[in-house]
Design a protein around this motif. Structure first.
Motif, short mmCIF file in Angstrom:
data_model
loop_
_atom_site.label_atom_id
_atom_site.label_comp_id
_atom_site.label_asym_id
_atom_site.label_seq_id
_atom_site.Cartn_x
_atom_site.Cartn_y
_atom_site.Cartn_z
N PRO A 164 -3.54 -12.94 8.30
CA PRO A 164 -3.34 -11.51 8.56
C PRO A 164 -2.08 -10.96 7.90
CG PRO A 164 -3.95 -12.66 10.57
CD PRO A 164 -3.67 -13.71 9.54
N LEU A 165 -1.04 -11.81 7.82
CA LEU A 165 0.20 -11.40 7.17
C LEU A 165 -0.05 -11.15 5.68
CD1 LEU A 165 3.26 -10.95 7.46
CD2 LEU A 165 3.57 -13.38 6.97
N MET A 166 -0.85 -12.02 5.06
CA MET A 166 -1.19 -11.84 3.65
C MET A 166 -1.96 -10.54 3.44
SD MET A 166 0.13 -14.42 2.17
CE MET A 166 0.74 -16.06 2.54
N ALA A 167 -2.85 -10.24 4.37
CA ALA A 167 -3.62 -9.00 4.28
C ALA A 167 -2.69 -7.79 4.37
CB ALA A 167 -4.67 -8.95 5.39
N ARG A 168 -1.67 -7.91 5.21
CA ARG A 168 -0.72 -6.81 5.34
C ARG A 168 0.09 -6.65 4.05
NH1 ARG A 168 4.51 -5.98 9.38
NH2 ARG A 168 5.10 -3.99 8.46
N TYR A 169 0.38 -7.77 3.37
CA TYR A 169 1.09 -7.67 2.10
C TYR A 169 0.35 -6.73 1.16
CZ TYR A 169 3.77 -11.88 3.34
OH TYR A 169 4.59 -12.79 3.94
N GLY A 170 -0.95 -6.96 1.05
CA GLY A 170 -1.75 -6.12 0.15
C GLY A 170 -1.73 -4.67 0.58
N ALA A 171 -1.79 -4.43 1.87
CA ALA A 171 -1.76 -3.05 2.38
C ALA A 171 -0.41 -2.39 2.12
CB ALA A 171 -2.07 -3.05 3.87
N ASP A 172 0.66 -3.17 2.17
CA ASP A 172 1.99 -2.62 1.91
C ASP A 172 2.19 -2.29 0.43
OD1 ASP A 172 2.81 -2.74 4.56
OD2 ASP A 172 3.60 -4.78 4.36
N VAL A 173 1.57 -3.08 -0.43
CA VAL A 173 1.74 -2.90 -1.87
C VAL A 173 1.01 -1.65 -2.36
CG1 VAL A 173 1.17 -3.85 -4.14
CG2 VAL A 173 2.13 -5.33 -2.37
N ALA A 174 -0.19 -1.42 -1.85
CA ALA A 174 -1.06 -0.36 -2.37
C ALA A 174 -0.40 1.02 -2.47
CB ALA A 174 -2.33 -0.28 -1.52
N PRO A 175 0.26 1.54 -1.42
CA PRO A 175 0.83 2.89 -1.53
C PRO A 175 1.96 3.00 -2.56
CG PRO A 175 0.66 2.19 0.77
CD PRO A 175 0.44 0.98 -0.08
N GLN A 176 2.58 1.88 -2.89
CA GLN A 176 3.72 1.91 -3.82
C GLN A 176 3.37 1.31 -5.18
OE1 GLN A 176 6.68 3.21 -2.84
NE2 GLN A 176 5.99 3.62 -0.75
#
Length: 263
Positions: free
Chosen positions: A81-93
């Motif tokens: 789940p942490l890895m999935a959040r990484y991707g979500a954090d990257v997308a907007p920036q």
């Protein structure tokens, strides 16, 4: 079936609750401020309670060999789940990240520091073949897999990488959560520190980036995006850097620095 698993789960929930109640703590040391995350308190508590002195009764069941094996084996399920959040954090920036993409790639060369600096120091301290495993990288899953495949974990090289892996697991998050704010107080830009947080270890990255966010909450999205992008890139490119650069350079340096060594 592991009958003691329920004790481990309950214990983990209790430790998490206590750590969250303690919360983020800022400790001023002169002109510096050290930030301690709940993660750090959780590590300290579990390390302390895991001492042989306390492993009696129910604590002995919690720290049973089966529970320890279970925790190490299924740690990846917690990290997904942490890895999935990484991707979500990257997308907007992603646009800002692409503009400085070359910096992310260049920072991968920093992984060679463990070879250029760590190997000579390890040899000076008296290590020999163990130094190969200990200084190939920061001793996370990639290095562990490479060394175990090439030398096996029962070898001297295997003992070296396993030692660093254990030390990193126990103290890595604590070190990064303390060191990151110190560098911030020294005037290093927050973007650079966020990039540097992605060293290839989820817990270390989380500790460093969360501490930075606690210090500068208004830049949370930027910090998490840069740290996550760096982490993802390190996980991908770090393997190639290790195999095609770090390992050959390390072998060459070891051969030159240690004469007449026999495997």
């Amino acid at each position: 079936m592991n009958k003691n698993l329920i004790f481990l789960i309950a214990f983990a929930l209790i430790i998490i609750t206590i750590s969250e109640l303690i919360g983020f703590q800022a400790i001023p040391l002169g002109s510096f401020t050290i930030g301690l995350l709940p993660l750090v308190f959780a590590i300290i508590l579990t390390m302390f309670l895991g001492l042989k002195l306390f492993r009696k009764g129910i604590m002995k069941k919690i720290y049973s060999e089966k529970n320890i094996h279970f925790a190490s084996t299924y740690l990846i399920l917690i990290m997904l789940p942490l890895m999935a959040r990484y991707g979500a954090d990257v997308a907007p920036q992603i646009r800002d990240i692409l503009q400085v993409g070359w910096i992310f790639i260049i920072q991968e060369l920093g992984n060679l520091g463990t070879v250029f600096i760590g190997l000579p120091v390890a040899l000076l301290l008296g290590l020999r073949r163990e130094a190969i495993g200990a200084t190939l990288g920061i001793g996370r899953e990639g290095e562990l897999a490479y060394i175990s495949e090439k030398y096996t974990l029962e070898s001297k090289e295997g003992r070296g990488v396993l030692s660093i892996y254990i030390i990193g697991t126990l103290f890595g998050a604590i070190f990064f959560s303390v060191f990151a704010p110190i560098l911030l107080d020294l005037g290093i830009r927050i973007e650079a520190l966020a990039m540097a947080s992605g060293v290839g270890s989820g817990s270390m990255m989380s500790a460093a980036s969360a501490t930075l966010v606690a210090r500068i909450p208004e830049m949370e999205s930027t910090i998490l995006a840069y740290a996550s992008a760096s982490q993802l890139l390190t996980s991908f490119l770090g393997t190639f850097t290790m195999v095609f650069l770090a390992a050959p350079i390390q072998a060459f340096m070891y051969k030159k620095l240690v004469r007449g060594d026999k495997k």
